[in-house]
Design a protein around this motif. Structure first.
Motif, PDB file in Angstrom:
ATOM      1  N   ALA A  26       0.741  -1.228   0.008  1.00 23.95           N
ATOM      2  CA  ALA A  26      -0.035   0.257   0.130  1.00 23.95           C
ATOM      3  C   ALA A  26       0.764   1.223  -0.066  1.00 23.95           C
ATOM      4  CB  ALA A  26      -0.940  -0.090   1.223  1.00 23.95           C
ATOM      5  N   THR A  27       0.423   2.250  -0.804  1.00 26.71           N
ATOM      6  CA  THR A  27       1.225   3.432  -0.730  1.00 26.71           C
ATOM      7  C   THR A  27       0.336   4.474  -0.365  1.00 26.71           C
ATOM      8  OG1 THR A  27       2.261   2.875  -2.629  1.00 26.71           O
ATOM      9  CG2 THR A  27       2.553   5.119  -2.234  1.00 26.71           C
ATOM     10  N   ILE A  28       0.969   5.566   0.559  1.00 25.31           N
ATOM     11  CA  ILE A  28       0.088   6.611   1.033  1.00 25.31           C
ATOM     12  C   ILE A  28       0.823   7.846   0.557  1.00 25.31           C
ATOM     13  CG2 ILE A  28      -0.698   8.008   3.181  1.00 25.31           C
ATOM     14  CD1 ILE A  28      -0.691   5.335   4.769  1.00 25.31           C
ATOM     15  N   ILE A  29       0.072   8.551  -0.141  1.00 23.27           N
ATOM     16  CA  ILE A  29       0.812  10.082  -0.632  1.00 23.27           C
ATOM     17  C   ILE A  29       0.275  11.066   0.366  1.00 23.27           C
ATOM     18  CG2 ILE A  29       0.620  11.678  -2.532  1.00 23.27           C
ATOM     19  CD1 ILE A  29      -0.496   9.395  -4.222  1.00 23.27           C
ATOM     20  N   ALA A  30       1.538  11.625   1.049  1.00 25.69           N
ATOM     21  CA  ALA A  30       1.351  12.869   1.976  1.00 25.69           C
ATOM     22  C   ALA A  30       2.367  13.836   1.682  1.00 25.69           C
ATOM     23  CB  ALA A  30       1.565  11.934   3.500  1.00 25.69           C
ATOM     24  N   THR A  31       2.297  14.338   0.614  1.00 25.53           N
ATOM     25  CA  THR A  31       3.235  15.314  -0.098  1.00 25.53           C
ATOM     26  C   THR A  31       2.869  16.729   0.441  1.00 25.53           C
ATOM     27  OG1 THR A  31       2.050  15.147  -2.089  1.00 25.53           O
ATOM     28  CG2 THR A  31       4.253  13.685  -1.813  1.00 25.53           C
ATOM     29  N   GLY A  32       1.722  16.846   1.091  1.00 24.48           N
ATOM     30  CA  GLY A  32       1.481  18.389   1.588  1.00 24.48           C
ATOM     31  C   GLY A  32       1.100  19.134   0.388  1.00 24.48           C
ATOM     32  N   SER A  33       1.617  20.668   0.704  1.00 23.77           N
ATOM     33  CA  SER A  33       1.256  21.730  -0.080  1.00 23.77           C
ATOM     34  C   SER A  33       2.325  22.689  -0.032  1.00 23.77           C
ATOM     35  CB  SER A  33       0.164  22.414   0.630  1.00 23.77           C
ATOM     36  OG  SER A  33       0.576  22.861   2.082  1.00 23.77           O
ATOM     37  N   ALA A  34       2.275  23.574  -1.108  1.00 24.89           N
ATOM     38  CA  ALA A  34       3.327  24.552  -1.468  1.00 24.89           C
ATOM     39  C   ALA A  34       2.661  25.988  -1.271  1.00 24.89           C
ATOM     40  CB  ALA A  34       4.043  24.423  -2.570  1.00 24.89           C
ATOM     41  N   SER A  35       3.328  26.901  -1.306  1.00 24.54           N
ATOM     42  CA  SER A  35       3.042  28.412  -1.136  1.00 24.54           C
ATOM     43  C   SER A  35       2.314  28.789  -2.718  1.00 24.54           C
ATOM     44  CB  SER A  35       3.804  29.299  -1.120  1.00 24.54           C
ATOM     45  OG  SER A  35       4.554  29.158   0.314  1.00 24.54           O
ATOM     46  N   ALA A  36       1.140  29.212  -2.672  1.00 22.60           N
ATOM     47  CA  ALA A  36       0.652  29.583  -3.968  1.00 22.60           C
ATOM     48  C   ALA A  36       1.207  31.007  -4.198  1.00 22.60           C
ATOM     49  CB  ALA A  36      -0.948  29.895  -3.858  1.00 22.60           C
ATOM     50  N   ASN A  37       1.217  31.519  -5.602  1.00 23.09           N
ATOM     51  CA  ASN A  37       1.835  32.671  -6.067  1.00 23.09           C
ATOM     52  C   ASN A  37       0.714  33.584  -6.663  1.00 23.09           C
ATOM     53  OD1 ASN A  37       3.573  34.586  -6.159  1.00 23.09           O
ATOM     54  ND2 ASN A  37       5.022  33.538  -7.564  1.00 23.09           N
ATOM     55  N   LEU A  38       1.179  34.749  -6.971  1.00 21.70           N
ATOM     56  CA  LEU A  38       0.017  35.441  -7.942  1.00 21.70           C
ATOM     57  C   LEU A  38       0.802  35.475  -9.416  1.00 21.70           C
ATOM     58  CD1 LEU A  38      -1.054  38.326  -5.624  1.00 21.70           C
ATOM     59  CD2 LEU A  38      -2.077  36.591  -6.422  1.00 21.70           C
ATOM     60  N   PRO A  39      -0.109  35.519 -10.460  1.00 16.04           N
ATOM     61  CA  PRO A  39       0.562  35.465 -11.897  1.00 16.04           C
ATOM     62  C   PRO A  39       1.491  36.991 -11.924  1.00 16.04           C
ATOM     63  CG  PRO A  39      -1.702  35.608 -11.828  1.00 16.04           C
ATOM     64  CD  PRO A  39      -1.162  35.392 -10.393  1.00 16.04           C
ATOM     65  N   GLY A  40       2.488  36.986 -12.426  1.00 12.17           N
ATOM     66  CA  GLY A  40       3.374  38.034 -12.575  1.00 12.17           C
ATOM     67  C   GLY A  40       4.371  38.354 -11.467  1.00 12.17           C
ATOM     68  N   ILE A  41       4.029  37.661 -10.420  1.00 12.79           N
ATOM     69  CA  ILE A  41       5.088  38.001  -9.409  1.00 12.79           C
ATOM     70  C   ILE A  41       6.091  36.984  -8.918  1.00 12.79           C
ATOM     71  CG2 ILE A  41       5.151  38.605  -6.742  1.00 12.79           C
ATOM     72  CD1 ILE A  41       2.546  40.016  -7.121  1.00 12.79           C
ATOM     73  N   GLU A  42       7.310  37.400  -8.911  1.00 12.67           N
ATOM     74  CA  GLU A  42       8.350  36.144  -8.980  1.00 12.67           C
ATOM     75  C   GLU A  42       8.894  36.441  -7.481  1.00 12.67           C
ATOM     76  OE1 GLU A  42      12.201  35.326 -11.093  1.00 12.67           O
ATOM     77  OE2 GLU A  42      10.414  35.865 -12.333  1.00 12.67           O
ATOM     78  N   ILE A  43       8.816  35.169  -6.664  1.00  8.57           N
ATOM     79  CA  ILE A  43       9.438  34.956  -5.571  1.00  8.57           C
ATOM     80  C   ILE A  43      10.874  34.884  -5.221  1.00  8.57           C
ATOM     81  CG2 ILE A  43       9.127  33.688  -3.254  1.00  8.57           C
ATOM     82  CD1 ILE A  43       6.074  33.597  -3.557  1.00  8.57           C
ATOM     83  N   ASP A  44      11.581  35.645  -4.920  1.00 11.70           N
ATOM     84  CA  ASP A  44      12.988  35.445  -4.863  1.00 11.70           C
ATOM     85  C   ASP A  44      13.565  35.165  -3.476  1.00 11.70           C
ATOM     86  OD1 ASP A  44      13.017  37.830  -3.386  1.00 11.70           O
ATOM     87  OD2 ASP A  44      14.038  38.966  -4.857  1.00 11.70           O
ATOM     88  N   GLU A  45      12.652  34.885  -2.196  1.00 17.58           N
ATOM     89  CA  GLU A  45      12.800  34.694  -1.085  1.00 17.58           C
ATOM     90  C   GLU A  45      13.815  35.956  -0.410  1.00 17.58           C
ATOM     91  OE1 GLU A  45      10.854  33.253   0.448  1.00 17.58           O
ATOM     92  OE2 GLU A  45      10.309  31.197  -0.630  1.00 17.58           O
ATOM     93  N   LYS A  46      14.024  37.083  -0.942  1.00 16.94           N
ATOM     94  CA  LYS A  46      14.620  38.108  -0.436  1.00 16.94           C
ATOM     95  C   LYS A  46      14.013  39.248  -0.391  1.00 16.94           C
ATOM     96  CE  LYS A  46      19.313  39.140  -1.428  1.00 16.94           C
ATOM     97  NZ  LYS A  46      20.150  39.384  -2.357  1.00 16.94           N
ATOM     98  N   HIS A  47      13.662  39.721  -1.180  1.00 16.93           N
ATOM     99  CA  HIS A  47      12.661  41.173  -1.294  1.00 16.93           C
ATOM    100  C   HIS A  47      11.044  40.712  -1.381  1.00 16.93           C
ATOM    101  CE1 HIS A  47      16.573  42.685  -2.443  1.00 16.93           C
ATOM    102  NE2 HIS A  47      16.193  43.475  -1.432  1.00 16.93           N
ATOM    103  N   ILE A  48      11.084  39.480  -2.276  1.00 16.71           N
ATOM    104  CA  ILE A  48       9.733  39.154  -2.375  1.00 16.71           C
ATOM    105  C   ILE A  48       9.741  37.703  -1.868  1.00 16.71           C
ATOM    106  CG2 ILE A  48       7.904  38.693  -4.048  1.00 16.71           C
ATOM    107  CD1 ILE A  48       8.800  40.684  -6.042  1.00 16.71           C
ATOM    108  N   VAL A  49       8.961  37.484  -0.896  1.00 17.57           N
ATOM    109  CA  VAL A  49       9.223  36.217  -0.041  1.00 17.57           C
ATOM    110  C   VAL A  49       8.044  35.522   0.167  1.00 17.57           C
ATOM    111  CG1 VAL A  49      11.114  37.029   1.401  1.00 17.57           C
ATOM    112  CG2 VAL A  49       8.966  37.505   2.212  1.00 17.57           C
ATOM    113  N   SER A  50       7.643  34.142   0.298  1.00 16.47           N
ATOM    114  CA  SER A  50       6.789  33.281   0.728  1.00 16.47           C
ATOM    115  C   SER A  50       6.975  33.070   2.122  1.00 16.47           C
ATOM    116  CB  SER A  50       6.995  31.947   0.177  1.00 16.47           C
ATOM    117  OG  SER A  50       7.969  31.365   0.671  1.00 16.47           O
TER     118      SER A  50
END
Ligand SMILES: Cc1cc2nc3c(=O)[nH]c(=O)nc-3n(C[C@H](O)[C@H](O)[C@H](O)COP(=O)(O)OP(=O)(O)OC[C@H]3O[C@@H](n4cnc5c(N)ncnc54)[C@H](O)[C@@H]3O)c2cc1C
Length: 490
Positions: free
Chosen positions: A141-165
């Motif tokens: 049996a396999t259980i997929i428990a891979t959770g979630s990731a931050s969603a983003n807005l179109p046209g906005i690039e997250i660099d984790e410095k100035h624009i962060v999640s």
């Protein structure tokens, strides 16, 4: 890796995955857990609940020392923030807890396999390590428990410095002068609280006209007042249309949702906290034939089973109920019996209460007063109902609709309907399901006040009670059943 055959393979070691793995192992199943990150514990322990709470506590201590203590005459001169130490404390808390999961895995004899897990042929999980080497695990049996990731807005690039999640916001190296937070959900507001308490100016921009969507509206209003007192600024009903890096930070373009002039907000750091999306890319779902809703959410049934045999999912899921089962119908019946029993218990308690009224002699004195006032029985009934209505409304504002029911009673009386028929009306009340306990109560109180033996009020007491039970069963069964059946739609 020596062993490759397992009863259960869990992909992902967040709170979903590690709990499933531990439970499977405790039940005697040979279990492995595949995790792509260097540490166990998933989003929650590494970059979610735990570090955010550690920083919330630390920043609260700082704010408390800076402001609240003064009111108590405790003066701290030269109060300073040592951000690296604060971050170090947070990292230690995270480290201790993730090591705790590793210890639990060891204790429960769970094999921790480092790498990226994906579904292979039936009963296979393929693990790719950092170097690209692949290992095939065989899983009953396999259980997929891979959770979630931050969603983003179109046209906005997250660099984790100035624009962060949220992940970047948990690890800023200095307090930003101005932090703009896109999204007034709990993650955005937690991070806004942390950095606001540490000295940043905060502006929260939210598309909706309220904060914390999903939370009770009144609570959200009070919560926003509290946050405003902490000097947080809110721009509600506002949509962000773009973000550009500038020499000094980020220029955020936004405009009112309902139309109006666009404006630009300058901030040192922008946190994008617009929700989370399922982390199901690269899992080989399509090849394995696992049904999703198109947005990456895996469709599961009552037991978290996917449409493919022996593959389960506790990642962000969409419940699909495939079959109407006897078990499901039995569950509905049990729920309805349980609710009926609850109501009958309250009615029985009301009966005991009215019996106590009779033996304590209070009704006699009340009857005397009623005689003196020359009140009609229907007036007493009306008064009891109004009283119950007021009490009911205090307990549950929805029962305001009951105001209509007492109005029926004078009509009933005027029409010369006797108390047996009155009992029948009560049954009707019960069948429409409105605030049944007071009606049960009022039958008994009326009986106690009129000092009429139950025998003469209800020659048909047994049919009356039976009818009530049937009506109650119906009013509890029908909504439960329809709720159950609506799950099979789509
Ligand atoms: C800032 C923040 C604060 C939060 N605060 C709270 C809170 O206070 N209370 C609360 O209840 N919840 C909170 N949450 C939400 C909470 O973190 C999640 O609900 C929880 O982590 C979900 O658990 P999970 O096991 O489903 O997934 P996750 O915790 O996301 O775990 C999934 C794991 O799977 C791994 N993985 C993914 N794909 C693969 C793959 N292909 N192969 C191998 N491994 C893979 C990931 O690396 C990860 O370790 C917060 C979240 C954030 C971001």
């Amino acid at each position: 890796m020596s062993e490759t055959n397992f009863d259960v393979v869990v992909i992902g070691s967040g709170p979903g995955g590690y709990v499933a793995a531990i439970r499977a192992a405790q039940l005697g199943l040979k279990t492995a857990c595949v995790e792509k990150n260097p540490t166990l514990g998933g989003t929650c322990l590494n970059v979610g609940c735990i570090p955010s709470k550690a920083l919330l506590q630390a920043s609260e201590e700082y704010a408390h020392a800076g402001k609240a203590l003064k009111r108590h005459g405790v003066m701290i001169e030269n109060l300073q923030l040592d951000l690296p130490t604060m971050m170090g404390h947070k990292d230690k808390v995270v480290g201790d807890l993730t090591k705790g999961i590793a210890h639990l895995f060891q204790k429960n004899d769970i094999t921790h396999i480092a790498g990226w897990g994906a579904l292979g042929a039936t009963g296979e999980v393929i693990v790719s390590d950092d170097g690209g080497a692949k290992t095939v695990l065989n899983a009953k049996a396999t259980i997929i428990a891979t959770g979630s990731a931050s969603a983003n807005l179109p046209g906005i690039e997250i660099d984790e410095k100035h624009i962060v999640s949220s992940t970047g916001a948990l690890a800023l190296s200095e307090v930003p002068g101005h932090l703009a937070v896109i999204g007034a959900g709990y993650i955005g507001l937690e991070m806004a609280s942390v950095w606001g308490r540490l000295g940043a100016k905060i502006t929260v921009i939210e598309f909706l006209d309220r904060i914390v969507p999903g939370m009770d509206g009144e609570l959200a209003t009070q919560f926003q007042k509290m946050l405003r007192r902490q000097k947080m600024k809110f721009k509600l009903s506002t949509k962000v249309t773009g973000a550009e890096l500038t020499n000094s930070g980020v220029a955020l373009a936004m405009e009112p949702v309902d139309g109006g002039a666009a404006e630009t907000l300058e901030a040192d750091v922008v946190l994008v906290a617009v929700g989370r999306k399922p982390y199901t890319e690269g899992l080989g779902l399509e090849q394995a034939g696992i049904a999703t809703d198109g947005g990456g959410r895996i469709e599961v049934g009552d037991h978290f089973e996917t449409n493919v045999a022996c593959v389960y999912a506790i990642v962000v899921t969409r419940f699909i109920y495939r079959d109407i089962t006897w078990r499901g119908l039995w569950q509905v019946s049990v729920n309805s019996m349980y609710l009926t029993a609850q109501v009958l218990l309250i009615v029985a308690a009301a009966g005991v209460f009215s019996w106590l009224l009779t033996v304590s002699g209070i009704p006699q004195s009340m009857v005397k007063t009623i005689d003196e006032l020359n009140l009609q029985p229907w007036m007493i009934l009306l008064a009891i109902n109004v009283l119950l209505l007021v009490v009911g409304c205090l307990l549950d504002p929805n029962s305001a609709i009951l105001i209509l029911v007492p109005l029926l009673l004078p009509i009933v009386q005027a029409a010369g309907v006797d108390l047996i028929h009155f009992g029948i009306i009560m049954t009707v009340n019960l069948s429409i399901g409105m605030f049944t306990p007071p009606f049960g109560l009022n039958i008994f109180v009326a009986q106690a006040l009129f000092k009429v033996p139950l025998k003469s009020i209800y020659p048909g007491l047994v049919p009356f009670i039976s009818l009530n039970i049937v009506a109650l069963m119906a009013v509890t069964y029908i909504p439960s059943l329809s709720l159950y059946l609506t799950r099979f739609v789509g």
